[in-house]
Design a protein around this motif. Structure first.
Motif, short mmCIF file in Angstrom:
data_model
loop_
_atom_site.label_atom_id
_atom_site.label_comp_id
_atom_site.label_asym_id
_atom_site.label_seq_id
_atom_site.Cartn_x
_atom_site.Cartn_y
_atom_site.Cartn_z
N ASP A 64 -3.72 7.12 -2.61
CA ASP A 64 -3.49 5.89 -1.87
C ASP A 64 -3.82 4.73 -2.81
O ASP A 64 -4.85 4.74 -3.48
N ARG A 65 -2.96 3.71 -2.84
CA ARG A 65 -3.19 2.61 -3.76
C ARG A 65 -2.44 1.37 -3.30
O ARG A 65 -1.53 1.46 -2.46
N HIS A 95 -9.07 -0.64 0.19
CA HIS A 95 -8.34 -0.47 -1.07
C HIS A 95 -8.17 -1.75 -1.89
O HIS A 95 -7.67 -1.69 -3.00
N ARG A 96 -8.55 -2.89 -1.35
CA ARG A 96 -8.60 -4.11 -2.16
C ARG A 96 -9.40 -5.15 -1.41
O ARG A 96 -9.67 -5.00 -0.21
N TYR A 148 0.88 -1.16 0.00
CA TYR A 148 0.00 0.00 0.00
C TYR A 148 0.92 1.21 0.00
O TYR A 148 1.84 1.31 0.81
#
Length: 235
Positions: free
Chosen positions: A140-141, A218-219, A123
């Motif tokens: 953010d990813r 985020h996932r 992340y």
């Protein structure tokens, strides 16, 4: 304004109390105990030792994600519980922005925030430090280490990597992209950084009521990914 900040997104757990931008106290531990066991007692002791009560707190801030799914849920649930009775607003802070704030004094440096997301991913978010502020350079990813390495080649600034994934990034990328590890006492996520990020949310009108506070993952979780893979194999 009193901000009570919580950080439970990774292995470390911390709480901080800030007043008008100044840190009054912070309690930090990384002893391996579950956050569900440590976070509330930490908050209780912190307020007691500062001579404050929950009623004196104006905003409850929490690292809302990305991070450990379990850790984020514990942090969000704790923040909601603390805020609900007194109808206090909550600040759902980016975990990555929060970990960059303790390094904001390194003016002109590129801050590479990294949390270990497993599966050869981190992340990540990138920030440029300007002393009293941060300039966000990416969202953010979740990104692969290979992709992050290629992107970092486009930045000429000196780089410093922070977060529980910092050592992983350094070990993997340092030979092709020189970078420094944040010093140990600033490397792990901390509630003081969450409080700094909360100040920005307060200024921008980003506070939410307790009922609307939710983690940002985020996932998909591993269980959800495996379920989707099984469904796709049956098609």
């Amino acid at each position: 304004m009193n901000i009570l900040a919580l950080e439970s997104s990774a292995a470390a757990c911390s709480a901080a109390l800030c007043r008008d931008g100044a840190l009054l106290a912070q309690s930090f531990q990384c002893g391996g105990l579950t956050h569900s066991r440590t976070l509330l007692p930490t908050v209780n002791d912190l307020l007691k030792n500062c001579g404050e009560q929950l009623e004196d707190v104006d905003v409850i801030a929490v690292a809302a994600g990305p991070g450990s799914f379990t850790g984020l849920r514990i942090g969000a649930a704790t923040a909601k519980g603390l805020a609900w009775a007194g109808d206090k607003p909550c600040a759902p802070c980016s975990t990555l922005e929060s970990m960059a704030w303790p390094l904001a004094h390194l003016e002109g440096k590129l801050i590479v925030c990294a949390m270990d997301a497993r599966r050869k991913q981190v992340y990540n978010a990138l920030f440029r430090a300007w002393g009293d502020r941060l300039e966000r350079l990416s969202p953010d990813r979740a990104v692969s280490l290979a992709e992050l390495g290629e992107e970092l080649k486009n930045f000429q600034e000196s780089k410093i990597v922070v977060g529980d994934g910092a050592q992983l990034c350094y070990n993997t990328l340092n030979e092709q992209i020189p970078m420094a590890l944040a010093p140990g006492h600033l490397r792990m996520q901390s509630a003081w950084g969450v409080a700094r990020a909360a100040e920005g949310l307060i200024a921008s009108g980003g506070l939410v009521p307790a009922a609307e506070l939710v983690p940002v993952y985020h996932r998909l979780s591993q269980a959800e990914r495996e379920r989707l893979e099984r469904e796709q194999r049956r098609v």
